[in-house]
Design a protein around this motif. Structure first.
Motif, PDB file in Angstrom:
ATOM      1  N   SER A   1       0.846  -1.180   0.000  1.00 14.74           N
ATOM      2  CA  SER A   1       0.000   0.000   0.000  1.00 14.74           C
ATOM      3  C   SER A   1       0.886   1.236   0.000  1.00 14.74           C
ATOM      4  CB  SER A   1      -0.900  -0.022   1.238  1.00 14.74           C
ATOM      5  OG  SER A   1      -1.591   1.182   1.360  1.00 14.74           O
ATOM      6  N   LEU A   2       0.606   2.182  -0.906  1.00 14.24           N
ATOM      7  CA  LEU A   2       1.354   3.437  -0.990  1.00 14.24           C
ATOM      8  C   LEU A   2       0.401   4.579  -0.667  1.00 14.24           C
ATOM      9  CD1 LEU A   2       2.563   2.115  -4.250  1.00 14.24           C
ATOM     10  CD2 LEU A   2       4.264   3.053  -2.726  1.00 14.24           C
ATOM     11  N   LYS A   3       0.742   5.367   0.358  1.00 13.67           N
ATOM     12  CA  LYS A   3      -0.091   6.499   0.770  1.00 13.67           C
ATOM     13  C   LYS A   3       0.792   7.726   0.973  1.00 13.67           C
ATOM     14  CE  LYS A   3      -1.688   3.834   4.112  1.00 13.67           C
ATOM     15  NZ  LYS A   3      -2.292   3.383   5.345  1.00 13.67           N
ATOM     16  N   PRO A   4       0.393   8.864   0.449  1.00 12.48           N
ATOM     17  CA  PRO A   4       1.165  10.082   0.717  1.00 12.48           C
ATOM     18  C   PRO A   4       0.822  10.659   2.086  1.00 12.48           C
ATOM     19  CG  PRO A   4      -0.657  10.584  -0.725  1.00 12.48           C
ATOM     20  CD  PRO A   4      -0.680   9.099  -0.505  1.00 12.48           C
ATOM     21  N   ILE A   5       1.835  11.169   2.748  1.00  9.49           N
ATOM     22  CA  ILE A   5       1.650  11.961   3.964  1.00  9.49           C
ATOM     23  C   ILE A   5       2.037  13.371   3.546  1.00  9.49           C
ATOM     24  CG2 ILE A   5       2.379  12.351   6.339  1.00  9.49           C
ATOM     25  CD1 ILE A   5       3.127   9.357   6.437  1.00  9.49           C
ATOM     26  N   PHE A   6       1.054  14.244   3.475  1.00  8.31           N
ATOM     27  CA  PHE A   6       1.270  15.565   2.901  1.00  8.31           C
ATOM     28  C   PHE A   6       2.094  16.460   3.820  1.00  8.31           C
ATOM     29  CE2 PHE A   6      -2.752  14.052   1.073  1.00  8.31           C
ATOM     30  CZ  PHE A   6      -2.351  13.981  -0.247  1.00  8.31           C
ATOM     31  N   ALA A   7       2.860  17.343   3.213  1.00 10.06           N
ATOM     32  CA  ALA A   7       3.654  18.313   3.958  1.00 10.06           C
ATOM     33  C   ALA A   7       2.727  19.322   4.625  1.00 10.06           C
ATOM     34  CB  ALA A   7       4.618  19.033   3.018  1.00 10.06           C
ATOM     35  N   THR A   8       3.194  19.881   5.736  1.00  7.08           N
ATOM     36  CA  THR A   8       2.455  20.960   6.379  1.00  7.08           C
ATOM     37  C   THR A   8       3.291  22.229   6.271  1.00  7.08           C
ATOM     38  OG1 THR A   8       3.381  20.417   8.547  1.00  7.08           O
ATOM     39  CG2 THR A   8       1.261  19.423   7.976  1.00  7.08           C
ATOM     40  N   PHE A   9       2.607  23.355   6.227  1.00  9.38           N
ATOM     41  CA  PHE A   9       3.270  24.636   6.029  1.00  9.38           C
ATOM     42  C   PHE A   9       2.927  25.580   7.169  1.00  9.38           C
ATOM     43  CE2 PHE A   9       4.735  23.667   1.841  1.00  9.38           C
ATOM     44  CZ  PHE A   9       3.810  22.760   1.366  1.00  9.38           C
ATOM     45  N   LYS A  10       3.825  26.524   7.405  1.00  8.55           N
ATOM     46  CA  LYS A  10       3.589  27.546   8.418  1.00  8.55           C
ATOM     47  C   LYS A  10       3.773  28.918   7.784  1.00  8.55           C
ATOM     48  CE  LYS A  10       8.353  27.208   9.972  1.00  8.55           C
ATOM     49  NZ  LYS A  10       9.242  26.884  11.046  1.00  8.55           N
ATOM     50  N   PRO A  11       3.031  29.904   8.275  1.00 13.15           N
ATOM     51  CA  PRO A  11       3.170  31.251   7.716  1.00 13.15           C
ATOM     52  C   PRO A  11       4.494  31.884   8.118  1.00 13.15           C
ATOM     53  CG  PRO A  11       1.617  31.252   9.532  1.00 13.15           C
ATOM     54  CD  PRO A  11       2.016  29.829   9.309  1.00 13.15           C
ATOM     55  N   VAL A  12       5.051  32.668   7.196  1.00 10.74           N
ATOM     56  CA  VAL A  12       6.320  33.344   7.439  1.00 10.74           C
ATOM     57  C   VAL A  12       6.207  34.781   6.953  1.00 10.74           C
ATOM     58  CG1 VAL A  12       8.771  33.393   6.857  1.00 10.74           C
ATOM     59  CG2 VAL A  12       7.640  31.220   7.178  1.00 10.74           C
ATOM     60  N   GLY A  13       6.623  35.716   7.782  1.00 11.75           N
ATOM     61  CA  GLY A  13       6.673  37.119   7.377  1.00 11.75           C
ATOM     62  C   GLY A  13       5.302  37.760   7.279  1.00 11.75           C
ATOM     63  N   LYS A  14       5.319  38.982   6.783  1.00 10.32           N
ATOM     64  CA  LYS A  14       4.095  39.778   6.684  1.00 10.32           C
ATOM     65  C   LYS A  14       3.401  39.644   5.335  1.00 10.32           C
ATOM     66  CE  LYS A  14       6.064  43.252   9.722  1.00 10.32           C
ATOM     67  NZ  LYS A  14       6.491  44.648   9.835  1.00 10.32           N
ATOM     68  N   ASN A  15       4.061  39.074   4.343  1.00  7.41           N
ATOM     69  CA  ASN A  15       3.536  39.033   2.981  1.00  7.41           C
ATOM     70  C   ASN A  15       2.924  37.683   2.615  1.00  7.41           C
ATOM     71  OD1 ASN A  15       4.373  41.661   2.540  1.00  7.41           O
ATOM     72  ND2 ASN A  15       6.405  41.007   1.877  1.00  7.41           N
ATOM     73  N   ASN A  16       2.292  37.024   3.561  1.00 14.80           N
ATOM     74  CA  ASN A  16       1.654  35.724   3.316  1.00 14.80           C
ATOM     75  C   ASN A  16       2.628  34.687   2.783  1.00 14.80           C
ATOM     76  OD1 ASN A  16      -0.812  36.691   4.177  1.00 14.80           O
ATOM     77  ND2 ASN A  16      -1.438  37.290   2.124  1.00 14.80           N
ATOM     78  N   GLY A  17       3.861  34.719   3.237  1.00 15.87           N
ATOM     79  CA  GLY A  17       4.842  33.725   2.825  1.00 15.87           C
ATOM     80  C   GLY A  17       4.585  32.403   3.523  1.00 15.87           C
ATOM     81  N   LEU A  18       5.080  31.324   2.934  1.00  8.99           N
ATOM     82  CA  LEU A  18       4.934  29.997   3.505  1.00  8.99           C
ATOM     83  C   LEU A  18       6.287  29.325   3.581  1.00  8.99           C
ATOM     84  CD1 LEU A  18       1.794  28.638   1.611  1.00  8.99           C
ATOM     85  CD2 LEU A  18       1.905  29.423   3.961  1.00  8.99           C
ATOM     86  N   ALA A  19       6.461  28.550   4.636  1.00  7.85           N
ATOM     87  CA  ALA A  19       7.657  27.725   4.791  1.00  7.85           C
ATOM     88  C   ALA A  19       7.210  26.327   5.191  1.00  7.85           C
ATOM     89  CB  ALA A  19       8.591  28.310   5.842  1.00  7.85           C
ATOM     90  N   VAL A  20       8.003  25.341   4.858  1.00 11.30           N
ATOM     91  CA  VAL A  20       7.662  23.964   5.197  1.00 11.30           C
ATOM     92  C   VAL A  20       7.832  23.770   6.694  1.00 11.30           C
ATOM     93  CG1 VAL A  20       8.266  21.549   4.838  1.00 11.30           C
ATOM     94  CG2 VAL A  20       8.337  23.136   2.926  1.00 11.30           C
ATOM     95  N   ASP A  21       6.771  23.288   7.336  1.00  7.55           N
ATOM     96  CA  ASP A  21       6.825  22.974   8.759  1.00  7.55           C
ATOM     97  C   ASP A  21       7.269  21.526   8.940  1.00  7.55           C
ATOM     98  OD1 ASP A  21       6.534  23.257  11.508  1.00  7.55           O
ATOM     99  OD2 ASP A  21       4.397  22.763  11.465  1.00  7.55           O
ATOM    100  N   LYS A  22       6.581  20.597   8.289  1.00  5.90           N
ATOM    101  CA  LYS A  22       6.956  19.181   8.281  1.00  5.90           C
ATOM    102  C   LYS A  22       6.976  18.716   6.837  1.00  5.90           C
ATOM    103  CE  LYS A  22       4.888  17.957  12.704  1.00  5.90           C
ATOM    104  NZ  LYS A  22       3.885  17.110  13.364  1.00  5.90           N
ATOM    105  N   VAL A  23       8.040  18.032   6.454  1.00  9.31           N
ATOM    106  CA  VAL A  23       8.156  17.571   5.068  1.00  9.31           C
ATOM    107  C   VAL A  23       7.187  16.423   4.820  1.00  9.31           C
ATOM    108  CG1 VAL A  23      10.554  18.286   4.809  1.00  9.31           C
ATOM    109  CG2 VAL A  23      10.040  15.987   5.598  1.00  9.31           C
ATOM    110  N   GLY A  24       6.751  16.283   3.579  1.00 10.59           N
ATOM    111  CA  GLY A  24       5.874  15.188   3.207  1.00 10.59           C
ATOM    112  C   GLY A  24       6.643  13.887   3.095  1.00 10.59           C
ATOM    113  N   ARG A  25       5.916  12.800   3.177  1.00  9.93           N
ATOM    114  CA  ARG A  25       6.526  11.473   3.097  1.00  9.93           C
ATOM    115  C   ARG A  25       5.638  10.546   2.277  1.00  9.93           C
ATOM    116  NH1 ARG A  25      10.901  10.732   6.034  1.00  9.93           N
ATOM    117  NH2 ARG A  25      11.384  12.190   7.671  1.00  9.93           N
ATOM    118  N   LEU A  26       6.196   9.447   1.851  1.00  8.69           N
ATOM    119  CA  LEU A  26       5.458   8.405   1.160  1.00  8.69           C
ATOM    120  C   LEU A  26       5.438   7.185   2.082  1.00  8.69           C
ATOM    121  CD1 LEU A  26       4.048   7.414  -1.418  1.00  8.69           C
ATOM    122  CD2 LEU A  26       6.279   6.605  -2.189  1.00  8.69           C
TER     123      LEU A  26
END
Length: 118
Positions: free
Chosen positions: A51-76
């Protein structure tokens, strides 16, 4: 392309996608539900199930301009589940072996295949 141009284009793209998603959900009969998709791919073998299932990455807000950074990387997630002894149509989920691989780890494994040498 400068960083400022990239940030502006990204902000525009994210707001356009969010706007389109909101309008689509408001017209949907499931507008009150949190709709999500959980894709899974299964390969049934003679002795086990893969069985192959994706575990999606999560993102967190960064800065004042609605930037995004990876909080937790995705996995398979790879699940190897053996068949139950004596029952060819059932699987022993209690005896499964699960491995969650990052994108880098999947690439390292694929690089080891002899017909796909880089």
């Amino acid at each position: 392309m400068s960083y400022h141009t990239f940030a502006c284009n990204t902000k525009f793209l994210v707001s356009a996608v969010n706007k389109a998603a909101r309008s689509r959900l408001s017209k949907s009969r499931f507008s009150t539900l949190d709709t999500r998709a959980y894709p899974e791919y299964r390969v049934y073998g003679e002795n086990c199930l893969l069985s192959l299932k994706p575990i999606f990455a999560t993102f967190k807000p960064v800065g004042k301009n609605n930037g995004l950074a990876v909080d937790k990387v995705g996995r398979l997630m790879l699940d190897f589940v053996p068949r139950q002894t004596g029952n060819a149509s059932a699987f022993a989920y209690n005896d499964r072996m699960a491995v969650a691989l990052s994108a880098e780890e999947v690439g390292l494994i694929l690089n080891q295949l002899p017909e796909l040498s880089v």
